[in-house]
Each structure stands twice: as structure tokens, then as C-alpha cells.
Design a protein around this motif. Structure first.
Motif, PDB file in Angstrom:
ATOM      1  N   GLN A   1       2.300  74.008  41.477  1.00  0.00           N
ATOM      2  CA  GLN A   1       3.430  73.279  42.063  1.00  0.00           C
ATOM      3  C   GLN A   1       4.094  72.470  41.253  1.00  0.00           C
ATOM      4  OE1 GLN A   1       1.420  70.757  45.212  1.00  0.00           O
ATOM      5  NE2 GLN A   1      -0.365  72.049  44.803  1.00  0.00           N
TER       6      GLN A   1
ATOM      7  N   SER B   1       5.305  68.853  41.620  1.00  0.00           N
ATOM      8  CA  SER B   1       4.248  67.931  41.705  1.00  0.00           C
ATOM      9  C   SER B   1       3.587  67.307  40.392  1.00  0.00           C
ATOM     10  CB  SER B   1       2.968  68.386  42.478  1.00  0.00           C
ATOM     11  OG  SER B   1       3.181  68.337  43.896  1.00  0.00           O
TER      12      SER B   1
ATOM     13  N   ARG C   1       3.256  82.574  44.729  1.00  0.00           N
ATOM     14  CA  ARG C   1       3.168  81.483  43.764  1.00  0.00           C
ATOM     15  C   ARG C   1       2.379  81.760  42.598  1.00  0.00           C
ATOM     16  NH1 ARG C   1       4.003  75.725  46.575  1.00  0.00           N
ATOM     17  NH2 ARG C   1       4.761  75.478  44.471  1.00  0.00           N
TER      18      ARG C   1
END
Length: 165
Positions: A90, A93, A73
Motif C-alpha cells: 500500500q 500508507s 497488487r
């Protein structure tokens, strides 16, 4: 950017830039429950016996840069700390506040759980949002690296709680 409270001209020249100091300051940041200056300074960063009180226009943590991939990530860096102050990116999100139109991302819980995304970064990402409920409503999806993410809106209750009744 972080400034002394009494700094008259607030710009890049007068802000703190030392990464070691910024890392220490922001890793220790927490809500001000000291019983002193809580209304004026809602956050503090303890350093030994010293208390560094902080006020901000929106959120104390501002995400400033998406770091190059270093594994599974990507990391989203905040407050000028580079890899020392970063969280996993993320995309699902991300949240746009219906109240102010600003973009937010999850942040360390100790600092309130939500951070503001820098305007330049939000502008760069703006073409990647899809508005499934129409252009007057917050986005519903984010296209990132060829993948379409449905936005969870999990940050909206945290944003509303911080705004108060």
C-alpha cells in the motif's frame, strides 16, 4: 531476523531461517497479555502449551522484500516468510516517523498493525519520496510505478501509541 534470546553473536548464521517455522511463529504473534514477562517481552507467539516470548528493538514485523507482481497488487513480504508472510503493498500508507526517521508500512492487526520497513528497502525507495512541507518534515507523497500517491499518515497514531506517554 529471529534469534534465541541468549544467542551471543547475532548474525545470519545464528538466526532462524526455516520458512515453515518463521511462518508459524509470526502468524501466531500477538501482544503479550499473558501476565508473565510483559515488560521484558511485549509480544508472544503461542504454540500449543508453549509460549514463545519476543522482544524487539522497534517492531516485531520487519518488511524485507517486495515480491514480484502476481496479480493486481504487489505483495510486501515480512520476516523472511516470502509469499507466506506478506501483505498487499500500500504505497499511500507508507509513513516516516518524525521521531526516528524510520519507514513503516501497515501490518496484520494482530501484530500491532504496523511493521518496520528494512533499512535497505527504505534506502532503495528514498528517492521516490516528495517533501511538500520541506526537507525537515516527513514526506507528503510517494511516486510508485508512474503514479503519485499522497501519503495518508494513518500509521502515525499507531506508532505514537506504541511509544507510550
Amino acid at each position: 531476523q529471529l534469534f534465541l534470546d541468549d544467542t551471543k553473536v547475532k548474525n545470519f548464521i545464528t538466526c532462524f531461517k526455516d520458512v515453515e517455522f518463521l511462518t508459524t511463529f509470526f502468524k501466531r504473534l500477538e501482544p503479550n497479555r499473558s501476565g508473565r514477562y510483559e515488560a521484558e517481552f511485549p509480544f508472544l507467539s503461542p504454540c500449543g502449551r508453549e509460549r514463545n516470548f519476543l522482544r524487539c528493538d522497534d517492531r516485531p514485523l520487519v518488511f524485507t522484500r517486495l515480491l514480484p507482481a502476481a496479480g493486481e497488487r504487489r505483495l510486501l513480504s515480512y520476516c523472511g516468510g516470502g509469499e507466506r508472510l506478506a501483505v498487499p503493498f500500500q504505497p499511500e500508507s507508507l509513513a516516516v516517523s518524525p521521531e526516528n526517521g524510520r519507514l513503516y508500512h501497515p501490518a496484520p492487526a494482530k501484530a500491532g498493525g504496523v511493521g518496520l520497513v528494512r533499512s535497505a528497502l527504505a534506502f532503495e525507495w528514498s528517492p521516490l519520496f516528495e517533501y511538500g512541507r520541506g526537507p525537515a518534515q516527513p514526506p507528503t507523497h510517494f511516486i510508485w510505478e508512474g503514479r503519485r500517491y499522497r501519503l495518508t499518515e494513518e500509521l502515525l497514531p499507531l506508532l505514537r501509541a506504541a511509544d507510550g506517554p
